[in-house]
Design an enzyme around this catalytic site. Sequence first.
Site, PDB file in Angstrom:
ATOM      1  N   TRP A 124       0.838  -1.212   0.000  1.00  0.00           N
ATOM      2  CA  TRP A 124       0.000   0.000   0.000  1.00  0.00           C
ATOM      3  C   TRP A 124       0.865   1.252   0.000  1.00  0.00           C
ATOM      4  CZ3 TRP A 124      -2.087   2.602   4.940  1.00  0.00           C
ATOM      5  CH2 TRP A 124      -1.184   2.482   6.001  1.00  0.00           C
ATOM      6  N   ASP A 125       2.143   1.082   0.320  1.00  0.00           N
ATOM      7  CA  ASP A 125       3.088   2.197   0.323  1.00  0.00           C
ATOM      8  C   ASP A 125       2.951   3.031  -0.956  1.00  0.00           C
ATOM      9  OD1 ASP A 125       3.892   0.096   2.031  1.00  0.00           O
ATOM     10  OD2 ASP A 125       5.945   0.834   2.130  1.00  0.00           O
ATOM     11  N   GLU A 163       0.608  -2.733  12.577  1.00  0.00           N
ATOM     12  CA  GLU A 163       0.830  -4.182  12.481  1.00  0.00           C
ATOM     13  C   GLU A 163       1.246  -4.821  13.798  1.00  0.00           C
ATOM     14  OE1 GLU A 163       3.679  -4.709   9.370  1.00  0.00           O
ATOM     15  OE2 GLU A 163       2.165  -4.528   7.802  1.00  0.00           O
ATOM     16  N   LYS A 200       2.632   0.432  16.141  1.00  0.00           N
ATOM     17  CA  LYS A 200       3.789   0.536  15.263  1.00  0.00           C
ATOM     18  C   LYS A 200       3.752   1.813  14.441  1.00  0.00           C
ATOM     19  CE  LYS A 200       6.071  -2.188  11.630  1.00  0.00           C
ATOM     20  NZ  LYS A 200       5.943  -3.351  10.758  1.00  0.00           N
ATOM     21  N   GLN A 201       2.548   2.230  14.066  1.00  0.00           N
ATOM     22  CA  GLN A 201       2.410   3.377  13.163  1.00  0.00           C
ATOM     23  C   GLN A 201       0.994   3.910  13.291  1.00  0.00           C
ATOM     24  OE1 GLN A 201       2.842  -0.044  10.494  1.00  0.00           O
ATOM     25  NE2 GLN A 201       2.364   1.430   8.891  1.00  0.00           N
TER      26      GLN A 201
END
Length: 972
Positions: free
Chosen positions: A347-348, A489, A601-602
Amino acid sequence: MMDIINRIDGFTYTDWKLIESQFNPSQLRTRETIFTIGNGYLGTRGSFEEGYPNTLPATLIHGVYDDVPVVYKELVNCPDWLPLVITVFGKGDEETVGDRLRLDQGKILEYERKLDISQGLLTRSCTWCSPRGKTLKVEFERFASLADPHVLVQRCQLTPLDFDGLIEVQASINGYSENNGFNHWGEIDQGRIEHGFWLNSRTRSTRIDVSMAARMKIMGIEAVTQISTTPGYPSWNASFKAKSQQKIVIEKVITVFTSQEVEKPTSASLDKLTHQPDYQTLLLAHQKAWSKIWDQSDVMIEGDNQAAFAVRYNLYQLLIAAPRDSDRASIPAKTLSGFGYHGHIFWDTEIFISPFFILTQPALARNLLSYRYQTLDGARRKASHYGYKGAMFAWESADTGDEVTPRWSLPNDFYGEDVRIWCRDREIHINADIAYTVWYYWWVTGDDEWMRQEGAEIILDTAIFWSSRIEFNSQFQRYEIRGVIGADEYHEFVNNNGFTNRMAQWHLEKANAVYNWLCHNFPEQAVSLAKKLHLTDDLRHQWSDIIAKMWIPQQPETNLIEQFEGFFQLEPINLADYEPRKKSMQAILGVEKTNKWQVIKQPDVLMLLYLMRQSSLPYDQPTLQSNWDYYTPRTDITYGSSLAPAIHAILAADLNSYLKNIASAYRLFMEAALVDLADKRDNTQDGIHGACAGGTWQAVVFGFGGIKITENGLHAQPQLPPNWQRLKFQLCWRDRWYVFDLHQPEKDRSEIRAVIFDLDGVLTNTEELHYLAWKKMADNAGIPFDRQANEALRGVSRLASLSLIIGDRQYPAAEIQKMLEFKNNYYQQLIKQITPKNLLPGADALLEQVSQAGMKIAIASGSKNARTVIERLQIGDRLDAIADGDSVLKSKPAPDLFLHAAQLLGIPPNQCLVFEDAKVGVAAALAGHMWVVGLGPKERVGDAHIVLPSLAGVKWSEITAQLQKMVLSEVR
Ligand code: BGC
Ligand code: BGC
């Protein structure tokens, strides 16, 4: 163009050039990544021509994947076109043992490696003294032509400085390139041509042919040349006797084709080679092509050289990685610059990288999205494998679109356990992410033709997947998505992840809209697509039902979105306890524990807010603020995902109190911008962090540039970091280019020219009178109300106060009206008793000082009785303007009332200072980009720039001095 020398982490740089002035053997792999060149067809890491052990030379060509255990497919390391080995001998034939140019032997007298990102040109110049004492100057240059992607060019200029003697040069193509020890090459064929050679290699499983042909030329000397065809390593060998100070020039032109573009790649590369002009002509065409690219995609920052260079460097890396002539490839997570993630596409590309292309190189953005169209069949196979309908895009994708995320992570430790990777099964938000970008591309470019032919099918078939995946919970009468991994994640099996649920809902909203658009504009296409995809009316009704009843876990009282069901109950964590650290929190705690703790994580909820920034649901200031406050301390921002800092930077810039957050927005932004140049995460050797590079651009344009995309075009609400004097870029909206040339506001923000006072609680205390009036009304109506309940009414409008007082009780509208009137009548009676004595301590003195200082003065009060109160206090003649409860529609925390006061005064908002006692009032002034002094306890007014208990004893000169200091400290 200025050429000031600056430094980042061992490099120096100028506007467009990155310079390494030391040969650093311990950094070879990282520097190979950093000095990557490319042209949208292939990428070549910055390895040295002479080769060193323990390095990772690589040339990666879009789409050239081959099978490999565990990770299924990987981008193949193609033959290395760089080798050029120089050996120097002494005078006379008696010296038969030569010294081969190697910088780890002998002595380096001069060294400079330079990447010119304005034209994708890598050069190296060194003066080297061989172990036997012969000094040689060598200058290398290379580029991958942007004018013709099938042409690669190298030049080497040699000058013996202090000796006459024999020199041998061997230039080759190395067919033995491997992916970290794995060799993908099956059959190899090769041959010689006049002044050159060729090599054709075929991948073992996918049977893709890659052909390279080389043409050599030597100038400035008579040389004996010879072609050798060592299997897999064809070479051109030249030997010549050079004189001291004689310059010899060697050119190597290489052409490359694969069987993906042409049927006979060897003939194609040989044929192309015969038509190649000389080095200078090739370079000129290449430079011209680059200059066209930068005309559209450049971002110029003045006042901050480091940010200026870092941003351009990131854009350079994206520009060389985007497939230019193919719609069957996309940008891998580590671009074409390293082996990390094996060339897989995440998806980056859509969420982080594509916006840059959509707005500056729309044709390339279209290639990236067409790759998803071309791989829809793979996505359909994945859906059907998991028992779903429609198309389910792979979390990691390669050539066919089939899922290539490894199922297991295998440890190197003999006795370690294999770790199951669940992303392939559960990280399904990618379906909505791709649809999001398809929509975004269409919206920005207005490319109806592509939408009709490809985009619509992507959006609709992936929407069909959702209807088979989403479940209806009949107990709660709502739709749910269970068993997923969200953007974060660290939590690997969760139900009702807010990010996934809202993105899926948004996706279905757009799917309906696209289908209606098709029916209206291209009815035949609508019919044939519906038939092909089995898209029935029933299914579309189900979409509408899902849209209406999708569950997004959010607390109405706090606006807080729960990342997923149960997140709030997980084990709390204080990340500060683990500092300093050099590892991710998952590496420290282990997978199991991380799953159970509140560490992410993000950005996940915050990622959702970012993506929904243009769609009001759930994006608004209070929601952003409360979720920001909650989630940022729980995010592993340093060693979690490199995707995080840029997004946090944008949201920090978006938060209400611009001045307080811009410094932290800037810090986060630089974390992203320098991720590879400063090897922030210690893994640059694996390749460039593509998503982080794209995020960096988004932070500049959407964060600091404040670009908003509307139906009528693009608008900027810039909020530049204080050290940026100028930010300039251009964006393309529906075939029209917009140039944004943004500067700091004209006047220094520290120059305050007006003071705006809230009335109640600041200059006088009508709070008490309001309380008495509400109390009387509440007693009359039999509603319990006391001083504590009154606290919540501070700064709140009359109607909103009443609704807080009555709570859940139901009253007819007429009754409500009566209550309001009753309170107001009684209040008006009470304020008749006000006299100048009711000015609060310090108010009179401050008004006097402020007017002595030449400030304009206004009152901005939400009260509709403000004018009466002002009259009774006898301060009217000191005021230049009054903005009261009748002046604007939206009350605080909207900035409208303060902005109205500033407008009445004729002073720009950023030169106004507000005195406020209420939390909503402080928020309103900050939202209006004004300076604020908060009066009262920190818990209430702590967001203000300056916090004071009250006006008693306040000195105007001290306040201005303090503000001046804050402006200065904002600059890093
Ligand atoms: C990443 C996942 C990826 C997995 C396997 C992990 O490090 O976080 O997104 O799917 O590696 O490549
Ligand atoms: C991140 C993912 C990302 C992947 C590839 C992982 O570490 O968690 O969001 O897609 O890396 O960059």
